[in-house]
Write an enzyme that holds these catalytic residues in place. Structure first.
Site, short mmCIF file in Angstrom:
data_model
loop_
_atom_site.label_atom_id
_atom_site.label_comp_id
_atom_site.label_asym_id
_atom_site.label_seq_id
_atom_site.Cartn_x
_atom_site.Cartn_y
_atom_site.Cartn_z
N LYS A 108 0.85 -1.19 0.00
CA LYS A 108 0.00 0.00 0.00
C LYS A 108 0.89 1.24 0.00
CE LYS A 108 -3.94 2.11 2.45
NZ LYS A 108 -4.89 2.03 3.58
N SER A 140 -9.92 2.39 2.61
CA SER A 140 -8.94 3.04 1.77
C SER A 140 -7.97 2.08 1.08
CB SER A 140 -8.15 4.04 2.60
OG SER A 140 -7.35 3.36 3.56
N SER A 195 -10.43 0.30 6.96
CA SER A 195 -9.77 0.37 5.65
C SER A 195 -9.12 -0.92 5.18
CB SER A 195 -8.74 1.49 5.63
OG SER A 195 -9.36 2.74 5.49
#
Lengths: 95, 497, 492
Positions: free
Chosen positions: C79, C159, C183
């Site tokens: 990420k 997210s 998330s």
């Protein structure tokens, strides 16, 4: 505690986010919507409750007073929009 | 403290000044408060900066144990409450010298709570200043404005250095008291070794909160605790010398009184002292958005201290100035004045004690506080840089005590010793400065002078003050080396006084 | 060769150890997939092919000698919230476009220590603020899943949308993610993958771009519960550089996977049955309860009375912390600096207005407001007190239950653009996940079935602080019962 355009202008300045005048009113409405929703917290009885700032129930760790870092000017300046002679360079600051 | 000292005459009546000080003292430590970068002076730009100090994404603070210990020590030195639980808060504002956009400080739960400091006034009296709190916080970086006409240069070497902010109660009433208070705090911190007190480098600086009120209102405030009796205060930021503290207060108090007497009102604001212009100026630019949005730093947990650790620190505290003053008075029979002068600098007091062993302490004190201090001051040094061994002062005093030299000759001896000609005994030997104690030689000189001045000798019976003239003549004749007491005795007997 | 990309992390690591294939082969297979798929899915913001191959060859050399760590040669996606030394790290923001950290986050450093290979940086909501991956400056990530009834592109959630989409579409073996309010778990639920947020303090936050410090926690998104146990172990460590990191050993959670859940007490909280919850989600939850019952668990009805206040409390605490955490993005030392400005203040305001997207600006504004003079006690302190009430709710039930079962999300994946109009509707995505962030507890989302429209749905298992073992144990039982094997039909 309704937010108006003037409050948004003030808060946007505190947060240093340039906000065009014509955005203030819509933003105020949006924020009011969110804050009205948040108001439901007032239903909770929090008498005598200690605010919970952290999930970690341990005291702060302390480190020894030893120099382990620094002396990396190149790394520190490597992403600077502007630098010169080892300094960050920013527009003139007038006190 | 007498009232008239704190009063300022205005056109419309008398005023009083009330002050509280915030002293920022740089913690003596090797590394920064929340990063492992070095603390120091004179490094190249941004050389003492870690990515934590520069606020890079994902960088996190870790607390320096020694800085905590230094704060605890300082708190103990200020006879203050040590809080076993404290917390770090973020003070949020934007400025190019503040990399993360917030300063880590302690607003809600400081590490040190209330204390009190005993301060010597210039007239030898004492007054107490209440300490509200001492907390740890980060220093900011430095902006350099003179390297470019259109830009500012940012050096973060100082950013993240540990500071102790010491906040006083509004107990200070005159510019002199303010200076004496800062001096006292500085002395205590230097004794403790928690701050080097170097004001030239900005390692100790003060924010002065000044307000004025009508004569008598301060007493009412003290009685009731109601701040309504005090005037609106202005904060003069970052005053970094004793002289400027005094000047800034005097100017600011006058300014406020004039505004009030003209029917105006004081705006609470931050001001800056400009030493060249000799005035304080408003810093409105920093003022407009003073909403710091303090909240507990979520990157740091509550700081919890163990009482045993604090007890250990307490047990190992060095002797503090007040204790030392009392001990010097008790052990050496010194006057309060002498003791106060000696303790003003730890090295000075140590020096005195090293020289005073077995000697006339009062005499040693005089030599240390007068001659030695004056020479050091002339060379721009303090006692920690004193080139003269304490043993030399001890020997000099011993020579005086044993009548080997007179006090007057001693000054001459000191000159030679200071200039590196050797120990006092060596100097006396080398320059033949031994005092004449041989009564025969003195008697001969006395006889000669009386014989040469019969009329003066006759007159002296009527006018005993004229004896001084004879003493002077004898000293002159013996090259200053005659023992003054012996000269006196012999003259008196020969002149029939 | 493309079959290699369908392997689980565990099977891949085993295959590498057995020298069935090399890390270079495996890595090339993923790079080929990424090249073909990423233009459509937009899961990666940067592919680090050269670095990946270099790491893969180094792994192969170690594997050849019979050496190597727990993840030796395994290609992973990272990420873009984790700082990676020498590789651009943007947190999905224009503010950090071009930012190249001269340091490595602790989480990713742990992965490289264990021999993992980095394929690239994964797309995400800007500064992790979002639930649909629509706030990314690099454009939204697409969910590889589509509904049976419509050809519309769906959100992978947020997210960590890039992480979830990449794992679901075989663009990496597994991925790192982070979870501040849900998330990890919400995107996992939306994409038929497994995602776990460990106990706060398990994974170091050092080098992870901060959103809300007291809530942020890293975790993996993987294809299976076992994979999650393997990757989470590598990610977690005690880190002296993070003052909130817990100085405790990291257990081998793979041991918990497959262990009988017989006799475990599973709490089912009444308050999670919210108004307007779809029948499908209700049915899925009941199915989960039935599976665990059948596996020998004791089902206990419990009450977590302050659940409904978690979301509003979160929307004070998280923005407040963010407003301060993101103050460092000012264009002075790194990041975007506006070219036109009239004063220093204007430079700050212009740089931040240009660098931050709309949702980030909205949250920074809320956060600034709730901390400002006069509102601090009414909003911020109040929210922290409610937060404690929520944590106390959990504390009270741990005496009678070993884990809690809830749905992961109130809905299945929705259409991109669907909920942009009203932030409040978007915020509701986190309604089941946010409680564990506030209380610091571990929570996992396990794919449990498909909606009638063919979209994956997830169940969440919440455990006691530091008891990831039971969470994995229960999650594995659900995984086993659900037998979820569905894969999205390839349209990209």
């Amino acid at each position: 505690m309704a937010i108006d355009a003037a409050t948004v202008r003030k808060v946007a300045h505190l947060a240093r986010i340039k906000t065009p005048e014509d955005r203030l009113e819509p933003l105020a409405q949006e924020l009011n919507g969110i804050l009205n929703w948040i108001e439901q917290l007032n239903e909770v009885d929090v008498q005598g409750v200690e605010p919970m700032t952290s999930n970690v129930a341990q005291p702060l760790r302390l480190r020894e007073d030893v120099v382990t870092d620094g002396a990396k000017v190149d790394a520190v300046l490597s992403n600077a929009p502007k630098s010169a002679d080892g300094f960050f360079v920013v527009p003139k600051v007038v006190d | 403290m007498s009232d008239n000292k704190t009063l300022i005459k205005g056109r419309t009546g008398d005023w009083e000044i009330v002050m509280g000080l915030e002293i920022h003292a740089q913690v003596a430590s090797k590394a920064k408060l929340f990063s492992g970068a070095a603390v120091g002076f004179g490094a190249g730009p941004n050389e003492q900066v870690s990515l934590v100090d520069a606020g890079f994404p994902g960088m996190l603070p870790t607390l320096n144990k020694h800085c905590v210990e230094q704060a605890v020590k300082s708190g103990l030195g200020l006879k203050a409450q040590i809080n076993l639980k404290s917390q770090f808060d973020r003070k949020n504002y934007f400025y190019p010298d503040l990399p993360t956009g917030y300063q880590i400080s302690q607003l809600y739960h400081p590490i040190v709570g209330e204390g009190v400091v005993e301060v010597e006034a210039e007239d030898g009296s004492f007054f107490n200043v209440g300490i509200e709190r001492l907390h740890l916080e980060q220093d900011a970086g430095k902006l350099i404005h003179d390297l470019s006409p259109t830009e500012s240069y940012v050096d973060l070497n100082r950013a993240g250095t540990a500071l102790m902010e010491i906040v006083s109660r509004p107990d200070i009433r005159t510019p002199e008291e303010a200076v004496a208070y800062v001096k006292k705090i500085r002395t205590i911190l230097i004794y403790l070794g928690t701050c080097d007190g170097d004001m030239d480098k900005g390692n100790l600086r003060a924010d002065v909160n000044v307000s004025v009120c009508r004569a008598g209102n301060y007493a009412k405030f003290k009685e009731t605790g109601d701040f309504g009796f005090l005037g609106t205060r202005c904060e003069i930021k970052n005053v970094n010398s004793f002289r400027f503290i005094s000047q800034a207060i005097n100017y600011e108090a006058r300014r406020q009184i004039e505004i009030l007497e003209d029917g105006g009102s004081i705006i609470q604001e931050t001001r800056l002292y400009d030493p060249t212009a000799g005035e304080t100026r408003s810093m409105r630019s920093k003022e407009e958005a003073m909403d710091y949005r303090y909240f507990p730093d979520p990157d740091l947990l509550p700081l919890e201290l163990e009482q045993a650790w604090i007890d250990e620190i307490k047990a190992n505290l060095p002797e503090l100035p007040d204790e030392k003053r009392r001990r010097l008075m008790a052990d050496y029979g010194l006057s309060q004045y002498d003791a106060v002068v000696l303790i003003s600098e730890q090295a000075k007091a140590d020096y005195f004690e090293a020289a005073a062993k077995g000697r006339d302490a009062k005499l040693v004190s005089n030599w240390v506080t007068n001659e030695v201090s004056a020479r050091l001051a002339a060379d721009g040094k303090d006692f920690s840089e004193n080139p003269l061994p304490a043993a030399h002062v001890a020997q000099l005093v011993e020579l005086i005590e044993t009548n080997v030299i007179s006090s007057k000759i001693a000054k001459e001896v000191f000159d030679y010793v200071w200039n590196g000609e050797g120990s006092p005994a060596e100097v006396v030997e080398k320059h033949g400065l031994k005092q004449v104690t041989d009564t025969g030689a003195i008697e001969k000189a006395v006889d000669d002078i009386i014989a040469a001045n019969p009329d003066k000798a006759a007159a002296v019976a009527e006018k005993p003050q004229a004896l001084g003239w004879f003493v002077g003549q004898v000293m002159k004749a013996t090259g200053g080396k005659a023992n003054p007491a012996a000269v006196n005795d012999i003259l008196k007997s020969k002149l029939g006084l | 060769m493309s079959d290699l990309t369908k392997l689980t992390l565990k099977d891949a690591v085993d295959g590498l150890k057995a020298k069935t294939f090399t890390s270079e082969e495996l890595t090339r297979a993923f790079l080929t997939n990424i090249e073909a798929s990423n233009p459509a899915l937009n899961a990666y913001v940067e592919v680090t092919a050269d670095k990946a191959l270099e790491q893969a060859r180094a792994s192969d050399a170690r594997l050849a000698k019979g050496e190597g760590g727990a993840l030796e040669g395994a290609p992973l996606g990272i990420k873009d919230l984790f700082c990676t030394e020498g590789v651009q790290t943007t947190a999905g923001s224009n503010m950090l476009r071009g930012f190249v950290p001269p340091y490595e986050s602790t989480v990713t450093a742990n992965l490289w220590r264990d021999g993992a290979v980095m394929l690239g940086k994964l797309n995400m909501d800007e500064f992790a603020m979002g639930s649909a991956n629509e706030t990314s400056a690099f454009g939204p990530v697409k969910n590889p899943w589509k509904a049976k009834s419509s050809d519309a592109e769906l959100t992978p959630g947020g997210s960590s949308g890039g992480s979830a989409s990449a794992v679901a579409s075989d663009l990496c073996l597994a991925a790192t993610a982070s979870d501040t309010g849900g998330s990890i778990r919400q995107p996992a639920a939306f994409t038929g993958t497994v995602g776990i947020k460990p106990t706060y303090g398990r994974a170091s936050r050092f080098g992870m771009v901060a959103f809300a410090s007291s809530l942020d926690q890293a975790g993996p998104i993987t294809k299976t519960v076992t994979d999650a146990a393997i990757l989470l172990k590598s990610m977690c460590s005690f880190d002296a550089k993070d003052s909130t990191s817990l100085d405790i050993p990291t257990p081998d959670w793979t041991q918990s996977v497959g262990q009988s859940v017989k006799g475990l007490r599973i709490g089912v909280p009444a308050e999670y049955l919210i108004d307007g919850m779809s029948e499908e989600i209700k049915a899925l939850w009941q199915q989960g309860v039935a599976w665990l019952k059948a596996a020998g668990c004791e089902i206990v009805e419990i009450s977590l009375p302050h659940t409904k206040y978690a979301l509003p409390a979160y929307y004070i605490v998280a923005p407040a912390e963010a407003s301060s955490n993101l103050a460092r993005y000012d264009g002075m030392r790194f990041g975007h600096r506006a070219e036109e400005f009239s004063s220093l203040d204007d430079l700050y305001a212009a740089s931040r207005a240009e660098g931050f997207g709309k949702e980030v600006q909205r949250r920074l504004t809320i956060g600034t407001y709730v901390l400002s003079a006069g509102f601090y006690d009414a909003y911020y302190v109040k929210a922290l007190k409610v937060r404690r009430r929520i944590a106390e709710d959990f504390d009270k039930v741990w005496g009678s239950v070993d884990a809690i079962l809830t749905p992961s999300t109130p809905t299945a994946a929705f259409k991109l653009g669907d909920k942009q109009i009203d932030p409040l509707t978007m915020y509701l995505n986190d309604v089941f996940t946010v409680t564990t962030n506030l209380a610091g507890l571990p929570g996992i989302s396990v794919p449990a079935g498909l909606s009638s429209d063919g979209l994956p749905l997830g169940l969440q298992v919440i455990g006691k602080a530091l008891d990831e073992a039971t969470v994995f144990q229960v999650a594995a039982a659900l995984e086993d019962s659900a037998g979820f094997v569905a894969k999205p039909a390839k349209w990209w």
